[in-house]
Design an enzyme around this catalytic site. Structure first.
Site, PDB file in Angstrom:
ATOM      1  N   HIS A   1      -7.814  -6.596  -8.540  1.00  0.00           N
ATOM      2  CA  HIS A   1      -6.672  -5.986  -7.916  1.00  0.00           C
ATOM      3  C   HIS A   1      -7.017  -5.558  -6.474  1.00  0.00           C
ATOM      4  O   HIS A   1      -7.062  -6.417  -5.592  1.00  0.00           O
ATOM      5  CB  HIS A   1      -6.198  -4.814  -8.789  1.00  0.00           C
ATOM      6  CG  HIS A   1      -4.899  -4.209  -8.382  1.00  0.00           C
ATOM      7  ND1 HIS A   1      -4.160  -3.408  -9.226  1.00  0.00           N
ATOM      8  CD2 HIS A   1      -4.202  -4.265  -7.228  1.00  0.00           C
ATOM      9  CE1 HIS A   1      -3.064  -3.018  -8.604  1.00  0.00           C
ATOM     10  NE2 HIS A   1      -3.070  -3.525  -7.389  1.00  0.00           N
TER      11      HIS A   1
ATOM     12  N   HIS B   1      -3.567   3.829  -1.995  1.00  0.00           N
ATOM     13  CA  HIS B   1      -3.759   2.484  -2.550  1.00  0.00           C
ATOM     14  C   HIS B   1      -3.462   1.478  -1.452  1.00  0.00           C
ATOM     15  O   HIS B   1      -2.447   1.585  -0.773  1.00  0.00           O
ATOM     16  CB  HIS B   1      -2.819   2.270  -3.733  1.00  0.00           C
ATOM     17  CG  HIS B   1      -2.815   0.873  -4.273  1.00  0.00           C
ATOM     18  ND1 HIS B   1      -3.979   0.169  -4.520  1.00  0.00           N
ATOM     19  CD2 HIS B   1      -1.794   0.025  -4.607  1.00  0.00           C
ATOM     20  CE1 HIS B   1      -3.665  -1.039  -4.998  1.00  0.00           C
ATOM     21  NE2 HIS B   1      -2.364  -1.141  -5.039  1.00  0.00           N
TER      22      HIS B   1
ATOM     23  N   SER C   1       7.313   4.555  -5.401  1.00  0.00           N
ATOM     24  CA  SER C   1       6.451   3.373  -5.485  1.00  0.00           C
ATOM     25  C   SER C   1       6.164   3.013  -6.934  1.00  0.00           C
ATOM     26  O   SER C   1       5.991   3.890  -7.785  1.00  0.00           O
ATOM     27  CB  SER C   1       5.122   3.676  -4.776  1.00  0.00           C
ATOM     28  OG  SER C   1       4.151   2.741  -5.164  1.00  0.00           O
ATOM     29  N   SER C   2       6.096   1.712  -7.214  1.00  0.00           N
ATOM     30  CA  SER C   2       5.810   1.304  -8.589  1.00  0.00           C
ATOM     31  C   SER C   2       4.401   1.700  -9.025  1.00  0.00           C
ATOM     32  O   SER C   2       4.071   1.631 -10.197  1.00  0.00           O
ATOM     33  CB  SER C   2       6.023  -0.205  -8.745  1.00  0.00           C
ATOM     34  OG  SER C   2       5.255  -0.901  -7.814  1.00  0.00           O
ATOM     35  N   ASP C   3       3.576   2.130  -8.097  1.00  0.00           N
ATOM     36  CA  ASP C   3       2.229   2.597  -8.443  1.00  0.00           C
ATOM     37  C   ASP C   3       2.207   4.090  -8.779  1.00  0.00           C
ATOM     38  O   ASP C   3       1.129   4.666  -8.977  1.00  0.00           O
ATOM     39  CB  ASP C   3       1.265   2.341  -7.271  1.00  0.00           C
ATOM     40  CG  ASP C   3       1.087   0.861  -7.011  1.00  0.00           C
ATOM     41  OD1 ASP C   3       0.783   0.130  -7.975  1.00  0.00           O
ATOM     42  OD2 ASP C   3       1.246   0.433  -5.862  1.00  0.00           O
TER      43      ASP C   3
ATOM     44  N   SER D   1       9.645   3.050  -3.027  1.00  0.00           N
ATOM     45  CA  SER D   1       9.341   1.675  -3.399  1.00  0.00           C
ATOM     46  C   SER D   1       9.933   0.675  -2.406  1.00  0.00           C
ATOM     47  O   SER D   1      11.141   0.699  -2.131  1.00  0.00           O
ATOM     48  CB  SER D   1       9.935   1.428  -4.791  1.00  0.00           C
ATOM     49  OG  SER D   1       9.827   0.080  -5.138  1.00  0.00           O
TER      50      SER D   1
ATOM     51  N   ASP E   1     -23.632   7.243   5.070  1.00  0.00           N
ATOM     52  CA  ASP E   1     -23.020   8.417   5.714  1.00  0.00           C
ATOM     53  C   ASP E   1     -21.855   8.952   4.883  1.00  0.00           C
ATOM     54  O   ASP E   1     -21.425  10.095   5.070  1.00  0.00           O
ATOM     55  CB  ASP E   1     -22.488   8.050   7.117  1.00  0.00           C
ATOM     56  CG  ASP E   1     -23.617   7.944   8.142  1.00  0.00           C
ATOM     57  OD1 ASP E   1     -24.682   8.553   7.932  1.00  0.00           O
ATOM     58  OD2 ASP E   1     -23.416   7.250   9.159  1.00  0.00           O
TER      59      ASP E   1
ATOM     60  N   GLY F   1       0.831  -1.195   0.000  1.00  0.00           N
ATOM     61  CA  GLY F   1       0.000   0.000   0.000  1.00  0.00           C
ATOM     62  C   GLY F   1       0.860   1.236   0.000  1.00  0.00           C
ATOM     63  O   GLY F   1       2.062   1.172   0.297  1.00  0.00           O
ATOM     64  N   ASN F   2       0.268   2.367  -0.348  1.00  0.00           N
ATOM     65  CA  ASN F   2       1.013   3.621  -0.377  1.00  0.00           C
ATOM     66  C   ASN F   2       0.061   4.807  -0.446  1.00  0.00           C
ATOM     67  O   ASN F   2      -1.078   4.684  -0.868  1.00  0.00           O
ATOM     68  CB  ASN F   2       1.979   3.653  -1.569  1.00  0.00           C
ATOM     69  CG  ASN F   2       1.297   3.170  -2.847  1.00  0.00           C
ATOM     70  OD1 ASN F   2       0.426   3.845  -3.373  1.00  0.00           O
ATOM     71  ND2 ASN F   2       1.682   1.996  -3.326  1.00  0.00           N
TER      72      ASN F   2
ATOM     73  N   HIS G   1      -4.090  -2.940  -0.162  1.00  0.00           N
ATOM     74  CA  HIS G   1      -4.607  -4.291  -0.411  1.00  0.00           C
ATOM     75  C   HIS G   1      -5.327  -4.754   0.856  1.00  0.00           C
ATOM     76  O   HIS G   1      -5.189  -5.912   1.263  1.00  0.00           O
ATOM     77  CB  HIS G   1      -3.459  -5.261  -0.762  1.00  0.00           C
ATOM     78  CG  HIS G   1      -2.876  -5.062  -2.117  1.00  0.00           C
ATOM     79  ND1 HIS G   1      -2.736  -6.066  -3.034  1.00  0.00           N
ATOM     80  CD2 HIS G   1      -2.420  -3.944  -2.726  1.00  0.00           C
ATOM     81  CE1 HIS G   1      -2.181  -5.588  -4.147  1.00  0.00           C
ATOM     82  NE2 HIS G   1      -1.976  -4.304  -3.980  1.00  0.00           N
TER      83      HIS G   1
ATOM     84  N   TYR H   1     -24.278  16.644  10.730  1.00  0.00           N
ATOM     85  CA  TYR H   1     -23.942  15.335  11.272  1.00  0.00           C
ATOM     86  C   TYR H   1     -22.626  15.292  12.067  1.00  0.00           C
ATOM     87  O   TYR H   1     -21.673  15.964  11.722  1.00  0.00           O
ATOM     88  CB  TYR H   1     -23.842  14.351  10.112  1.00  0.00           C
ATOM     89  CG  TYR H   1     -23.419  12.984  10.505  1.00  0.00           C
ATOM     90  CD1 TYR H   1     -24.340  12.066  11.004  1.00  0.00           C
ATOM     91  CD2 TYR H   1     -22.097  12.591  10.371  1.00  0.00           C
ATOM     92  CE1 TYR H   1     -23.956  10.790  11.345  1.00  0.00           C
ATOM     93  CE2 TYR H   1     -21.705  11.322  10.714  1.00  0.00           C
ATOM     94  CZ  TYR H   1     -22.635  10.422  11.199  1.00  0.00           C
ATOM     95  OH  TYR H   1     -22.244   9.150  11.533  1.00  0.00           O
TER      96      TYR H   1
END
Lengths: 230, 230, 230, 230
Positions: free
Chosen positions: C170, C94, C73-75, C44, C119, C27-28, C96, C228
Site C-alpha cells: 500500500h 497518509h 476521507s475513506s481512510d 473525501s 537523526d 493522501g490526507n 502515496h 542538535y
C-alpha cells in the site's frame, strides 16, 4: 563589526536552498574572517524561509559564541576544526543533498568518470570512512572535523585542490575561498554524484577517465595558463 | 552588422537554460552567418542570469574574435571546426545535460529503442570515442571538433540527418539549421537519453526498434511526403 | 467549537501538497483533539486546489461524523483506530509519496543506512505485511489501523519513537504530536526512502549504520541532553 | 456549433502540459461529440504556449476535417478508430510521458504491484505488441488504433474498466468519459509506471498484489457500493 561575514553567510545559506541542496534545515554554511579569527554560521534549526542576516551567529575557533542571541548550528565544531587546521578556507558548507548523501551512505568515493568532474578536480571525490566508536561517543562534531583532516593526510590529498569530501554514512562537506565558491562546490559535488550514479547504471564496466583527459581539463581551468570558461 | 546572429544566439542560449539543459555555465550555443563567415557565441563564464545580447562574441572560422569585448567560450574552436567542415550548419549547441552526459561518461551510443527516438533520427545517437593522448595534449578544443567530424566519417553517418553526438567521457553536442532547432535537438537528445536509461532498467534484454517502425516514423516526419505533427 | 483542529488540519493538508507528497487526492491528514475525543480530517475526494478550512470533517473515535456536510476521507477508520489505540498522537498522515510507496509495494522495511535516517529514528522504517484475506474482505480501513498497531507490537516498536510505517503493498502512514510534525515525518520518510533506494544502487553490498553512530545521532537530537539543530 | 468540445479539448490539452505529461508537442487530446459524430483534436505541431481554443480542429470518424483551418494532429486516425469502435469514449489522450514511454519501449505490461494501481484498475496496464510490418508500412496511424482494439480483444480486456494501454515501442494511450478523466488516466498511468519501475529496483523478486487486495481496492472505488475518496 562582523556585518561582512554575516551578510556573506546569509547569502550563501540562502543560495544553498535556492539550488535545491537542502531539505528543511539539513545543511548550513559558515564564512570565515581570518583576521578576526571568527566565523559567521547559520543558527541551529531556523528554517530558511524566516532566516535573516542578523540571525547569523559569530563563533571563534574554539566554537565559543562571540556575538548573537541564537544557538549556532550543531555542526559548528566541525566548521571550527576545519578553519583552525586549514586557515586558507574562507567558507565551509555542509549538506545532505540527495546524490552526494547516497554515495556517502554507500561508503564509496565518487570515481572520476567524465570531464564535468575533471573540470573541477583531478581526483575521485574522497569518502572518509565512518569514525571509530570512541570518537563517535566522545566530542562527535569536533572529531568529524578531524576525520576529514586526517583522511586528507592519509590519502595524500591537497585541500586547496580537492575542495569537497563525503563523510562515510553521513553526507557531503565542501569549502572554498568564499561563501559563493563553497556553495558552488556543493552544487558541483551533487551534479557529479548524480552523473556518476547514472553512468554506472548505463555501463557497469565503466572505467575512470584517462590521465591525459583529466590533466587537460583540470589545467585548462586551474593551471597556470588557465583559459577555460564555457 | 552582426545583430541578427547575436540576437538569435542570445535567445538560443537563454532557451537552453529555460529547458533545464545547463547547470551554471556548463553549456553554450553559437549561431552561424554563412555569408559573412562568422558566428556569434556565448562569452566565457558569464552566468545566464546576467547574460545580454551584446555580450555575444563574434568569431571567424579560425576562432579569432571579430567583434566583442568579452572572451568567447573556451569551446569556440570546436564550434569553428564544425562550421568549417559542415557549412550547412546554422547553429551548434554544447551541453552537459544530465542523461546525455551520463551516456557520454559511460562511453555508449544511445540505442534506438522507441518511436520518440525514431521521430528524430533513424540511427543510434553516436558516441565518439575519447581522443588519442596526443590530440588531447595538443589543440584540444580544435581536435574535439575533428573527433566529431572523423567519427561521422568512420561510421558513415550524415550530419544533416543525425544532428547530435556524444563525445565519449565528455558530453553532448548538437546542431541544426538555426539556434532554435539546435537547442530543440539538445532537448530531444536529453529526453531520448533518459528514456533509454529507464527502458534498459525495465527490460535488460530490450532490443532495438525494428526497421519497419524506424523507417515509418522517420519518413512521416522527415521524408518527401512528411505529414507528421502531434 | 472545533475551529482549532479544523485550521490545523487544513494547514497540514495544504503543506502535504506543497511538499510534493501528494498527487491529486492521494493522501490526507487528520488532527486530534484528545479532550473532546474527536479529530478533523480531509473530506473525501476534494482536490487540494479548492480545499477550505470549513471543508474539514469532525469525526469521533468510532468514525462517526460529528460535524461537517462533506463525507470524510475513506481512510477515516484507519485514523480513528490509531487515535483510539495510541491516544498520545496529535495528528496522522497518509500519503502515496513516490519513494515511500515504492518501498511499500516492494514489501521491504527501509534499512537505516545513514545519519539522515538516524537523526529521526534508530530503527529501520518498518513495513507491515499485507493483511490476511479475511481482514481485507471485512472492515478494510478499520483493519488497516490494527495491522499497523499489531505490527508495532509484534516487532516491539514504540510508536512515540518510530513515528512512521509502510503498509505492505500500500503506502506510508506517519504521525506526530501535531499536524506540523506528522507532515514533517511524512517528508522525512520520503527523503530517507529516496536516499536508501539510491544507496543500494550505488553499493549493492551496503551495510546498516553501526550502532554507535545510530545512538549518537539520535541522542543528540532526541536524548535527554539533546543539542542538535543544523 | 462545436464550441463545447473545442473548449473541453483545449482545457484538456493544456492540463496535459501543466501535469508535466508532454514535452514540446509530444502528445495530444481529443474530445468526442457522439451525437454529432465528430471530435475536436489538437492541431498538428502547434506549441502549447500559443495554443488557442479556436485552433482545435473538428474531425469526423473517417478522420476528415469538418471545421478548422489548421491540420489536425498526425495521430488523428488513431483517435478516430477508437471512437468508431468504442463509441462510449468521450475523450482520448496520447502522450510520450517519461515512465509510461520507458515501459512501452521495454515492451512490457506494467504489473499491478500496489494499491495505487488497484485503486484504478484490477489488471496489469497492458502493452500491445509492435505491429506487423505490413500494418506499419500501410495506413500506420489507422492501424495503431486497430492494434489497440485487437489487443484488448485478444487478452479479453474491457475498455470501460481498463482505460489505458501502452503501444509497444511507442508510448501510452488513455481514454475516459470526458477530457478531464482521460487526462487524469494519463497522469495515473505515469505515476503507476514510475512506482513500478522503482519497486522492481527495490525488490527484484517483487510479486503482484494478491487478489483479495486488488478486489477490495477496486470495488471500494468503482463497485456498486463505492465509497472511496482520500
Amino acid at each position: 563589526m562582523y556585518n561582512n561575514i554575516k551578510e556573506e553567510a546569509y547569502e550563501a545559506n540562502m543560495n544553498l536552498t535556492k539550488l535545491g541542496l537542502v531539505k528543511f534545515t539539513f545543511g548550513n554554511v559558515s564564512v570565515f574572517d581570518r583576521d578576526k579569527g571568527v566565523f559567521a554560521i547559520k543558527p541551529s534549526g531556523v528554517p530558511y524561509e524566516i532566516l535573516k542576516v542578523d540571525d547569523m551567529v559569530i563563533v571563534d575557533l574554539d566554537a565559543q559564541v562571540v556575538e548573537g542571541t541564537l544557538r549556532p548550528s550543531s555542526d559548528t565544531k566541525t566548521h571550527a576544526v576545519l578553519y583552525k587546521e586549514w586557515p586558507e578556507l574562507g567558507a565551509v558548507v555542509h549538506t545532505h543533498s540527495v546524490y552526494g548523501t547516497a554515495w556517502a551512505q554507500a561508503n564509496r568515493s565518487i570515481p572520476i568518470y567524465g570531464t564535468t568532474h575533471a573540470d573541477h578536480l583531478t581526483k575521485d571525490i574522497p569518502c572518509a570512512p565512518p569514525m571509530a566508536d570512541d570518537m563517535i561517543a566522545g566530542n562527535y562534531e569536533y572529531q568529524t572535523g578531524y576525520q576529514i583532516i586526517n583522511h586528507f593526510k592519509e590519502v595524500g590529498l591537497n585541500h586547496e585542490e580537492v575542495q569537497m569530501i563525503l563523510v562515510g554514512n553521513h553526507a557531503p562537506f565542501t569549502w572554498g575561498k568564499d561563501g559563493k565558491q563553497a556553495v558552488y562546490n556543493a552544487a558541483v559535488l551533487e551534479y557529479v554524484a548524480e552523473l556518476a550514479f547514472l553512468s554506472e547504471g548505463i555501463n557497469p564496466k565503466i572505467e575512470r577517465l584517462k590521465a591525459s583527459l583529466i590533466k587537460k581539463h583540470y589545467e585548462r581551468k586551474h593551471g597556470s595558463n588557465a583559459y577555460y570558461g564555457q
